[in-house]
Structure formats: structure tokens, C-alpha cells
Design a protein around this motif. Structure first.
Motif, short mmCIF file in Angstrom:
data_model
loop_
_atom_site.label_atom_id
_atom_site.label_comp_id
_atom_site.label_asym_id
_atom_site.label_seq_id
_atom_site.Cartn_x
_atom_site.Cartn_y
_atom_site.Cartn_z
N GLU A 80 0.54 -1.16 0.35
CA GLU A 80 -0.09 0.09 -0.21
C GLU A 80 1.16 1.40 -0.52
O GLU A 80 1.97 1.50 0.91
CB GLU A 80 -0.72 -0.05 0.94
N PHE A 81 1.30 2.00 -0.99
CA PHE A 81 1.87 3.40 -1.33
C PHE A 81 0.78 4.64 -1.73
O PHE A 81 0.32 4.14 -1.83
CB PHE A 81 3.18 2.63 -2.85
N THR A 82 1.33 5.65 -1.40
CA THR A 82 1.61 6.83 -2.03
C THR A 82 2.02 7.29 -2.94
O THR A 82 3.23 7.21 -2.51
CB THR A 82 0.74 7.45 -0.85
N CYS A 83 1.61 7.68 -3.89
CA CYS A 83 2.49 7.87 -5.25
C CYS A 83 3.07 9.12 -4.63
O CYS A 83 1.99 10.53 -4.87
CB CYS A 83 2.39 8.35 -7.05
N LYS A 84 4.28 9.36 -4.78
CA LYS A 84 5.03 10.76 -4.63
C LYS A 84 4.57 11.82 -5.69
O LYS A 84 5.84 12.92 -5.29
CB LYS A 84 6.13 10.47 -5.41
N GLY A 87 0.64 11.65 -5.55
CA GLY A 87 -0.56 11.09 -4.16
C GLY A 87 -1.56 10.03 -3.90
O GLY A 87 -2.36 10.00 -3.12
N ALA A 88 -1.87 10.12 -5.74
CA ALA A 88 -2.71 8.93 -5.62
C ALA A 88 -2.50 7.26 -4.74
O ALA A 88 -0.86 6.84 -4.48
CB ALA A 88 -2.83 7.97 -6.76
N GLY A 89 -2.91 6.74 -3.90
CA GLY A 89 -2.70 5.19 -3.33
C GLY A 89 -2.57 4.06 -4.27
O GLY A 89 -3.58 3.95 -5.57
N THR A 91 -1.22 -0.33 -5.30
CA THR A 91 -0.97 -0.99 -4.86
C THR A 91 0.61 -1.77 -5.62
O THR A 91 0.93 -2.69 -4.42
CB THR A 91 -1.71 -2.27 -5.16
N GLY A 93 4.39 -0.33 -6.15
CA GLY A 93 4.82 1.16 -6.02
C GLY A 93 6.38 0.83 -7.30
O GLY A 93 6.65 -0.88 -7.11
#
Length: 118
Positions: A80-84, A87-89, A91, A93
Motif C-alpha cells: 500500500e503506497f502513495t505516489c510521490k 498522491g494517488a494510492g 498497490t 509502487g
């Protein structure tokens, strides 16, 4: 501002797959590393001083042609990541392996935008 942040930014600029891009587009990529305007200017100045980029009237031209290899220098990890960048979530990365360290995570479309493949 840290030396590591500046080095990561310079290495990111060194690996862009563009013949040229606007200063705004270059700053968009650097904002994945820092949003501090002073640090961004320092990264651009250092990259120019080292010959990594040339700047002319708001245009950035990378000079090296050292692109990231997607199999070895861009890796994916599940979780579970947030794009740098956006900002989207996500799965899956995607992370860039640069000499200065790992940079990411990014979603699949943002990694292509940041590296210049799109």
C-alpha cells in the motif's frame, strides 16, 4: 536542505529521457524530491555546474543520455503506497534506484512521466 537531497535531484535530472523540457516540467519532477524552492534552485544550479543539464531561456536540456533501465534500476514492490508525484494510492509502487538512494514510490503512469518515457 541536505547534500543527499541535492545529489538525488541531480541524479534524477541526469536520467531524464527528454531531449529538452520546460523549466516547469523539470521542477515538476524535482518536486517528487523537494518542494523547497531554494533546494530546487540548488539542484538545478549543481546539475548545470556538473554538466548534467544545459539551461537556456526556460528550457532544460539533459546532456548525458544515461537513462534508467527498467529491469534493474526501476523496481516494483507490492504493498500500500502513495505516489510521490500525484498522491494517488497504489498497490504496486515503482522505485528508482539511483546512486544517491532509492526514490519513490510512483504509480505506473507517474514513473513514466518522471523518467520521461511518456
Amino acid at each position: 536542505m541536505t547534500d543527499e537531497t541535492v545529489e538525488l535531484g541531480v541524479q534524477l535530472l541526469e536520467r531524464l529521457e527528454h531531449e529538452e523540457l520546460s523549466l516547469a516540467a523539470a521542477v515538476d519532477r524535482l518536486e517528487t524530491i523537494t518542494t523547497d524552492p531554494t533546494t530546487t534552485r540548488t539542484i538545478l544550479d549543481e546539475a548545470e555546474k556538473r554538466g548534467v543539464i544545459r539551461r537556456e531561456e526556460g528550457i532544460i536540456r539533459p546532456t548525458g543520455g544515461r537513462f534508467l533501465r527498467f529491469q534493474s534500476e526501476v523496481i516494483s514492490k507490492e504493498g500500500e503506497f502513495t505516489c510521490k508525484r500525484c498522491g494517488a494510492g497504489v498497490t504496486t509502487g515503482y522505485f528508482m534506484r539511483l546512486e544517491a538512494g532509492e526514490h519513490g514510490p510512483f504509480g505506473s503512469s507517474c514513473i513514466r512521466k518522471v523518467t520521461g518515457r511518456e
